[in-house]
Design an enzyme around this catalytic site. Structure first.
Site, mmCIF file in Angstrom:
data_model
loop_
_atom_site.group_PDB
_atom_site.id
_atom_site.type_symbol
_atom_site.label_atom_id
_atom_site.label_comp_id
_atom_site.label_asym_id
_atom_site.label_seq_id
_atom_site.Cartn_x
_atom_site.Cartn_y
_atom_site.Cartn_z
ATOM 1 N N LYS A 221 0.815 -1.214 0.000
ATOM 2 C CA LYS A 221 0.000 0.000 0.000
ATOM 3 C C LYS A 221 0.851 1.268 0.000
ATOM 4 O O LYS A 221 2.056 1.244 0.236
ATOM 5 C CB LYS A 221 -0.966 -0.022 1.183
ATOM 6 C CG LYS A 221 -2.141 -0.957 0.957
ATOM 7 C CD LYS A 221 -3.271 -0.712 1.930
ATOM 8 C CE LYS A 221 -4.537 -1.421 1.476
ATOM 9 N NZ LYS A 221 -5.648 -1.238 2.423
ATOM 10 N N ARG A 255 -4.499 -9.742 4.625
ATOM 11 C CA ARG A 255 -4.890 -9.725 3.212
ATOM 12 C C ARG A 255 -3.654 -9.352 2.389
ATOM 13 O O ARG A 255 -3.126 -8.237 2.517
ATOM 14 C CB ARG A 255 -6.026 -8.714 3.003
ATOM 15 C CG ARG A 255 -6.563 -8.650 1.588
ATOM 16 C CD ARG A 255 -7.716 -7.661 1.497
ATOM 17 N NE ARG A 255 -8.274 -7.597 0.160
ATOM 18 C CZ ARG A 255 -7.813 -6.793 -0.802
ATOM 19 N NH1 ARG A 255 -6.787 -5.977 -0.572
ATOM 20 N NH2 ARG A 255 -8.381 -6.802 -1.996
#
Length: 286
Positions: A221, A255
């Site tokens: 991210k 995740r």
């Protein structure tokens, strides 16, 4: 005990959720699993590498071409059914914020609805309750789906995360979602700048103390990229470092894109914590 589909997970058992994007424009793999066969191969490899959950998404999180609920369902529903057929014991999650899509994928065999946009469609939780499936309750800072944060501020970011996620979790249970199938997610990068996401990571124990299982979606991210000044393809090491910290602080579900690497990190943290025995024990014993 966390229960999802046919699986039960001990509170100390780290669980990997492998990402399978059914989109042509995903930020990380640029559509590598948009077609069925590469996507099914990805599922097979992820399961072999230690993923217990497969998270299927039909719309990328960031801005881009408009995707209708009908198109999102077209990308995901048939694929969910095929994964269910080929992998009867795997937990199937679908990353969606739309109740219409949630309904369709539950009919096809999904076990978990991963609502990454913080309950923007309150009827999604009603779908989870009606089908008896799990629900991920995420903090998105009030952001609308597929928008990026702009000058967002919080008096106390973790206080807001707790207020929203616990509130969503309690509402879900009140609607009839099984309590043991509800997770909370701080929503790294969603409605947050990098400093917010770093603080949310440092303060994960406050989420763990609520008693709800904590899911973290850290993989490659922007907060990792900005912390290290690295482009998307060079964020794996930063992601794995953040994964190790999150595991030590008590998160349970991860995740991820890189399943095998994450499995090693989580196993090592569990061994250090004393929750897992070494795979072999030879040193000093010969």
């Amino acid at each position: 005990m966390l229960r999802l589909g046919r699986r039960e997970f001990d509170p100390r058992e780290p669980v990997i959720m492998a990402i399978v994007n059914r989109t042509p424009d995903s930020f990380y793999d640029q559509g590598a699993t948009f077609r069925d066969e590469p996507a099914l191969a990805r599922v097979e490899q992820a399961v072999a590498d230690g993923a217990a959950i497969i998270d299927i998404g039909g719309v990328k999180a960031g801005p881009g071409e408009e995707v209708s609920s009908e198109e999102e369902a077209r990308r995901t529903v048939g694929f969910v059914a095929e994964v269910r057929r080929r992998f009867p014991d795997v937990v199937i999650s679908v990353d969606t914020w739309r109740h219409e899509v949630g309904e369709a994928v539950c009919e096809a065999g999904a076990d978990l609805l991963n609502d990454a946009w913080g309950g923007v469609d309150p009827r999604l939780a009603e779908v989870a309750a009606r089908y008896g499936v799990g629900l991920v309750c995420t903090h998105a800072g009030g952001a609308r789906p597929r928008t990026r944060p702009h000058r967002v501020t919080y008096d106390d970011v973790m206080a807001d995360i707790l207020r929203v996620t616990v509130g969503l979790a309690e509402r879900a249970v009140a609607l009839g979602v099984p309590r043991e199938s509800v997770l909370i997610d701080p929503g790294h990068d969603f409605g947050k700048n990098t400093r917010h996401s770093l603080e949310a990571t440092r303060r994960l124990p406050e989420m763990v103390e609520t008693g709800w299982p904590v899911l973290v979606s850290l993989s490659n991210k922007d907060f990792v990229g900005e912390s290290l000044d690295r482009p998307v393809k060079e964020r794996v090491l930063g992601t794995l470092a953040t994964t190790a910290v999150s595991a030590w602080l008590g998160a349970q579900v991860y995740r991820v894109h890189e399943v095998a690497e994450t499995r090693q990190v989580l196993d090592m943290v569990a061994a250090i914590a004393g929750h897992r025995q070494p795979a072999v024990a030879r040193r000093g014993l010969a």
